[in-house]
Design a protein around this motif. Structure first.
Motif, mmCIF file in Angstrom:
data_model
loop_
_atom_site.group_PDB
_atom_site.id
_atom_site.type_symbol
_atom_site.label_atom_id
_atom_site.label_comp_id
_atom_site.label_asym_id
_atom_site.label_seq_id
_atom_site.Cartn_x
_atom_site.Cartn_y
_atom_site.Cartn_z
ATOM 1 N N ASP A 156 0.885 -1.111 0.002
ATOM 2 C CA ASP A 156 0.164 -0.015 -0.153
ATOM 3 C C ASP A 156 0.877 1.155 0.165
ATOM 4 O OD1 ASP A 156 -2.310 -1.593 0.123
ATOM 5 O OD2 ASP A 156 -2.795 -1.136 2.201
ATOM 6 N N LYS A 157 1.929 1.138 0.709
ATOM 7 C CA LYS A 157 2.962 2.226 0.996
ATOM 8 C C LYS A 157 3.816 2.662 -0.372
ATOM 9 C CE LYS A 157 3.325 2.305 5.945
ATOM 10 N NZ LYS A 157 3.710 1.526 6.983
ATOM 11 N N ILE A 158 3.961 1.311 -1.048
ATOM 12 C CA ILE A 158 4.560 1.590 -2.565
ATOM 13 C C ILE A 158 3.717 1.988 -3.448
ATOM 14 C CG2 ILE A 158 5.506 0.212 -4.070
ATOM 15 C CD1 ILE A 158 6.908 -1.631 -1.993
ATOM 16 N N ARG A 159 2.483 1.573 -3.149
ATOM 17 C CA ARG A 159 1.441 2.104 -4.188
ATOM 18 C C ARG A 159 1.551 3.669 -4.141
ATOM 19 N NH1 ARG A 159 -1.562 0.054 -8.228
ATOM 20 N NH2 ARG A 159 -2.157 -1.685 -7.182
ATOM 21 N N ASP A 160 1.571 4.343 -2.826
ATOM 22 C CA ASP A 160 1.339 5.734 -2.509
ATOM 23 C C ASP A 160 2.510 6.423 -3.616
ATOM 24 O OD1 ASP A 160 -0.658 5.447 -1.053
ATOM 25 O OD2 ASP A 160 0.618 5.755 0.848
ATOM 26 N N THR A 161 3.738 5.874 -3.412
ATOM 27 C CA THR A 161 4.742 6.615 -4.215
ATOM 28 C C THR A 161 4.828 6.272 -5.942
ATOM 29 O OG1 THR A 161 7.101 6.947 -4.360
ATOM 30 C CG2 THR A 161 6.374 4.821 -3.527
ATOM 31 N N ALA A 162 4.112 5.049 -6.034
ATOM 32 C CA ALA A 162 4.232 4.657 -7.438
ATOM 33 C C ALA A 162 3.066 5.275 -8.240
ATOM 34 C CB ALA A 162 3.511 3.272 -7.591
ATOM 35 N N SER A 163 2.020 5.751 -7.426
ATOM 36 C CA SER A 163 0.942 6.430 -8.206
ATOM 37 C C SER A 163 1.426 8.079 -8.330
ATOM 38 C CB SER A 163 -0.247 6.471 -7.528
ATOM 39 O OG SER A 163 -0.459 6.411 -6.269
ATOM 40 N N SER A 164 2.204 8.457 -7.342
ATOM 41 C CA SER A 164 2.685 9.917 -7.480
ATOM 42 C C SER A 164 3.487 10.237 -8.572
ATOM 43 C CB SER A 164 3.295 10.325 -5.975
ATOM 44 O OG SER A 164 2.480 10.255 -4.784
ATOM 45 N N HIS A 165 4.124 8.992 -8.963
ATOM 46 C CA HIS A 165 5.203 9.364 -10.139
ATOM 47 C C HIS A 165 4.698 8.471 -11.356
ATOM 48 C CE1 HIS A 165 8.154 11.227 -7.276
ATOM 49 N NE2 HIS A 165 7.737 10.540 -6.584
ATOM 50 N N ASN A 166 3.719 7.963 -11.380
ATOM 51 C CA ASN A 166 3.188 6.988 -12.442
ATOM 52 C C ASN A 166 4.261 5.983 -12.707
ATOM 53 O OD1 ASN A 166 1.012 7.933 -13.661
ATOM 54 N ND2 ASN A 166 1.791 9.752 -14.588
ATOM 55 N N ARG A 167 4.624 5.490 -11.673
ATOM 56 C CA ARG A 167 5.727 4.284 -11.990
ATOM 57 C C ARG A 167 5.207 2.941 -11.780
ATOM 58 N NH1 ARG A 167 10.056 7.114 -7.985
ATOM 59 N NH2 ARG A 167 11.216 8.297 -9.395
ATOM 60 N N LEU A 168 5.755 2.085 -12.510
ATOM 61 C CA LEU A 168 5.782 0.758 -12.216
ATOM 62 C C LEU A 168 6.600 -0.019 -11.268
ATOM 63 C CD1 LEU A 168 4.807 -2.120 -13.184
ATOM 64 C CD2 LEU A 168 6.337 -2.106 -15.108
ATOM 65 N N PHE A 169 5.992 -0.615 -10.278
ATOM 66 C CA PHE A 169 6.908 -1.329 -9.338
ATOM 67 C C PHE A 169 6.966 -2.971 -9.377
ATOM 68 C CE2 PHE A 169 7.709 2.762 -6.973
ATOM 69 C CZ PHE A 169 8.452 2.439 -6.308
ATOM 70 N N PHE A 170 8.168 -3.457 -9.408
ATOM 71 C CA PHE A 170 8.010 -4.907 -9.157
ATOM 72 C C PHE A 170 8.276 -5.036 -7.523
ATOM 73 C CE2 PHE A 170 8.493 -5.007 -13.716
ATOM 74 C CZ PHE A 170 8.120 -6.139 -13.991
ATOM 75 N N VAL A 171 7.401 -5.777 -7.064
ATOM 76 C CA VAL A 171 7.805 -6.162 -5.453
ATOM 77 C C VAL A 171 8.175 -7.658 -5.126
ATOM 78 C CG1 VAL A 171 6.661 -5.793 -3.198
ATOM 79 C CG2 VAL A 171 6.040 -4.055 -5.019
ATOM 80 N N GLU A 172 8.991 -7.813 -4.711
ATOM 81 C CA GLU A 172 9.541 -9.269 -4.442
ATOM 82 C C GLU A 172 9.089 -9.798 -3.282
ATOM 83 O OE1 GLU A 172 13.147 -11.718 -5.759
ATOM 84 O OE2 GLU A 172 13.149 -11.507 -3.613
ATOM 85 N N VAL A 173 8.235 -10.685 -3.181
ATOM 86 C CA VAL A 173 7.928 -11.263 -1.666
ATOM 87 C C VAL A 173 8.423 -12.624 -1.389
ATOM 88 C CG1 VAL A 173 5.812 -9.753 -1.903
ATOM 89 C CG2 VAL A 173 5.668 -12.180 -2.558
ATOM 90 N N MET A 174 8.326 -13.217 -0.463
ATOM 91 C CA MET A 174 8.870 -14.466 0.049
ATOM 92 C C MET A 174 7.886 -15.501 -0.731
ATOM 93 S SD MET A 174 10.640 -14.449 3.869
ATOM 94 C CE MET A 174 12.224 -13.624 4.087
ATOM 95 N N GLY A 175 8.682 -16.660 -0.997
ATOM 96 C CA GLY A 175 8.055 -18.014 -1.387
ATOM 97 C C GLY A 175 8.817 -18.521 -2.648
ATOM 98 N N ARG A 176 9.918 -19.208 -2.181
ATOM 99 C CA ARG A 176 10.529 -20.110 -3.171
ATOM 100 C C ARG A 176 10.060 -20.959 -4.075
ATOM 101 N NH1 ARG A 176 15.048 -19.095 0.552
ATOM 102 N NH2 ARG A 176 16.151 -17.516 -0.179
ATOM 103 N N ASP A 177 9.121 -21.652 -3.023
ATOM 104 C CA ASP A 177 8.470 -23.010 -3.795
ATOM 105 C C ASP A 177 6.842 -22.700 -3.889
ATOM 106 O OD1 ASP A 177 10.787 -24.347 -3.990
ATOM 107 O OD2 ASP A 177 10.625 -24.694 -1.633
ATOM 108 N N ALA A 178 6.348 -21.759 -3.106
ATOM 109 C CA ALA A 178 4.964 -21.491 -3.076
ATOM 110 C C ALA A 178 4.472 -20.301 -3.269
ATOM 111 C CB ALA A 178 4.538 -21.903 -1.599
ATOM 112 N N GLY A 179 3.410 -19.983 -3.893
ATOM 113 C CA GLY A 179 3.029 -18.491 -4.333
ATOM 114 C C GLY A 179 2.020 -18.023 -3.453
#
Ligand code: ATP
Length: 328
Positions: A156-179
């Motif tokens: 949600d916080k990343i979205r705030d900055t992404a929408s202020s700058h028209n950016r695309l964010f790739f966010v990596e989260v944990m999960g080596r074997d499971a999504g």
């Protein structure tokens, strides 16, 4: 029928997860409730080998239900993987006259527990503690719900900055074997695309979806990527790939890392840990062992450790369809 049992020991092993302390509290207090003595083992299996074992009472576990991590500490013990190490651990089990062992951890910890019971006939029971939710025999593992909430809050916080700058964010989260984490937080945070280990939908689909997002006038885009996604590119390579193919996007990457494991457990995880701890001790008293406590459709269930280790916890593929519909 309740079997004769006087002393229980509990340890936490493998990666820490929020809710482990609440489970330790539940194991200790349930033991006391039924007139059993409870011992806590520090530093997982290594502590069992080194004799880091202490008697606990109901008051020893005051004020830990809300704490993240594990107050018992966790350790990855190479020595426990050897017969000699396990013999030392069993010598301590005999020395402290422990009748049964509760292991809170992931599938590696359960493998160790199973081998230990098979070798020395000491009853063991597992409680699944891992944020990845990748254990067969339970719909929720301890720490998973807390991790979902942590991740969604950050996106949600990343979205705030992404929408202020028209950016695309790739966010990596944990999960080596499971999504599980990627899929659920992706939907919860309104991601445009979710990349998971269980399904490779290909880079073309990613580009198509991002092209569509741009055309439809979105002011920001989030792609949630599980660590083990199968596109063949890591999150930084994915960002470069998209920048090369869709130059109108300004792309940023955020790797969330270990912060996903920390924090005070959610109410859901505290309740789950409490129920699992109670059920573990009650099951041991009924003579059950070599099993893992889990929750299925809000009911406590036992699964043989062997199945819990070998089985695969399936993701809900319908969630991918939900994302596709809602990310238009
Ligand atoms: P996570 O899911 O967070 O990684 P885990 O329980 O799977 O948790 P592991 O490091 O795989 O974590 O296992 C924890 C410990 O269990 C190991 O350090 C080791 O002591 C013991 N263990 C794992 N596999 C075995 C095995 N095959 N034989 C004996 N002990 C084992």
């Amino acid at each position: 029928m309740n079997i004769e049992m006087k002393r229980i020991a509990v340890l936490t092993s493998g990666g820490d997860a929020p809710g482990m302390n609440a489970a330790v509290r539940a194991v200790v207090r349930t033991s006391v409730f039924y007139g059993l003595q409870c011992y806590v083992v520090y530093q997982g299996y290594q502590g069992l080998i080194d004799g880091k074992i202490k008697q606990a009472n109901a008051r020893s576990v005051n004020n830990i239900i809300n704490k993240g991590g594990t107050i018992l500490k966790s350790a990855r013990s190479l020595e426990f993987r050897t017969p000699k190490g396990r013999q030392k651990a069993f010598d301590n089990i005999k020395k402290f006259e422990i009748d049964a062992l509760v292991v809170i951890g992931g599938d590696g910890s359960f493998t160790g527990a199973l081998i230990f019971q098979n070798e020395f006939n000491i009853p063991v029971i597992g409680i699944p503690g891992t944020i990845d939710n990748d254990i067969y025999g339970t719909q929720h593992t301890l720490g998973y719900d807390t991790a979902l909430n942590t991740v969604v809050e950050v996106i949600d916080k990343i979205r705030d900055t992404a929408s202020s700058h028209n950016r695309l964010f790739f966010v990596e989260v944990m999960g080596r074997d499971a999504g599980h984490i990627a899929l659920n937080t992706g939907i919860g945070a309104g991601a445009e695309e979710i990349l998971i280990p269980e399904e490779n939908r290909g880079l073309d689909q990613l580009l198509e979806s991002l092209k569509h997002s741009e055309k439809s006038g979105k002011s920001s885009s989030i792609v949630v990527v599980a660590e083990g996604d199968k596109t063949g590119k890591n999150v930084f390579e994915l960002a470069t790939y998209v920048e090369q193919n869709l130059p109108y996007y300004e792309v940023r990457v955020s790797v969330l890392g270990h912060m996903q494991r920390g924090g005070s457990p959610s109410c859901f995880d505290r309740v789950l840990a409490s129920r699992m701890g109670v059920h573990a001790i009650e099951s041991l008293r009924e003579g059950k062992s070599k099993v893992m406590v889990g929750v299925m459709n809000d009911k406590m269930e036992l699964t043989p450790l062997e199945e819990a280790i070998k089985g695969k916890s399936e993701i809900n593929k319908d969630l991918l369809r939900v994302t596709d519909i809602l990310s238009i």
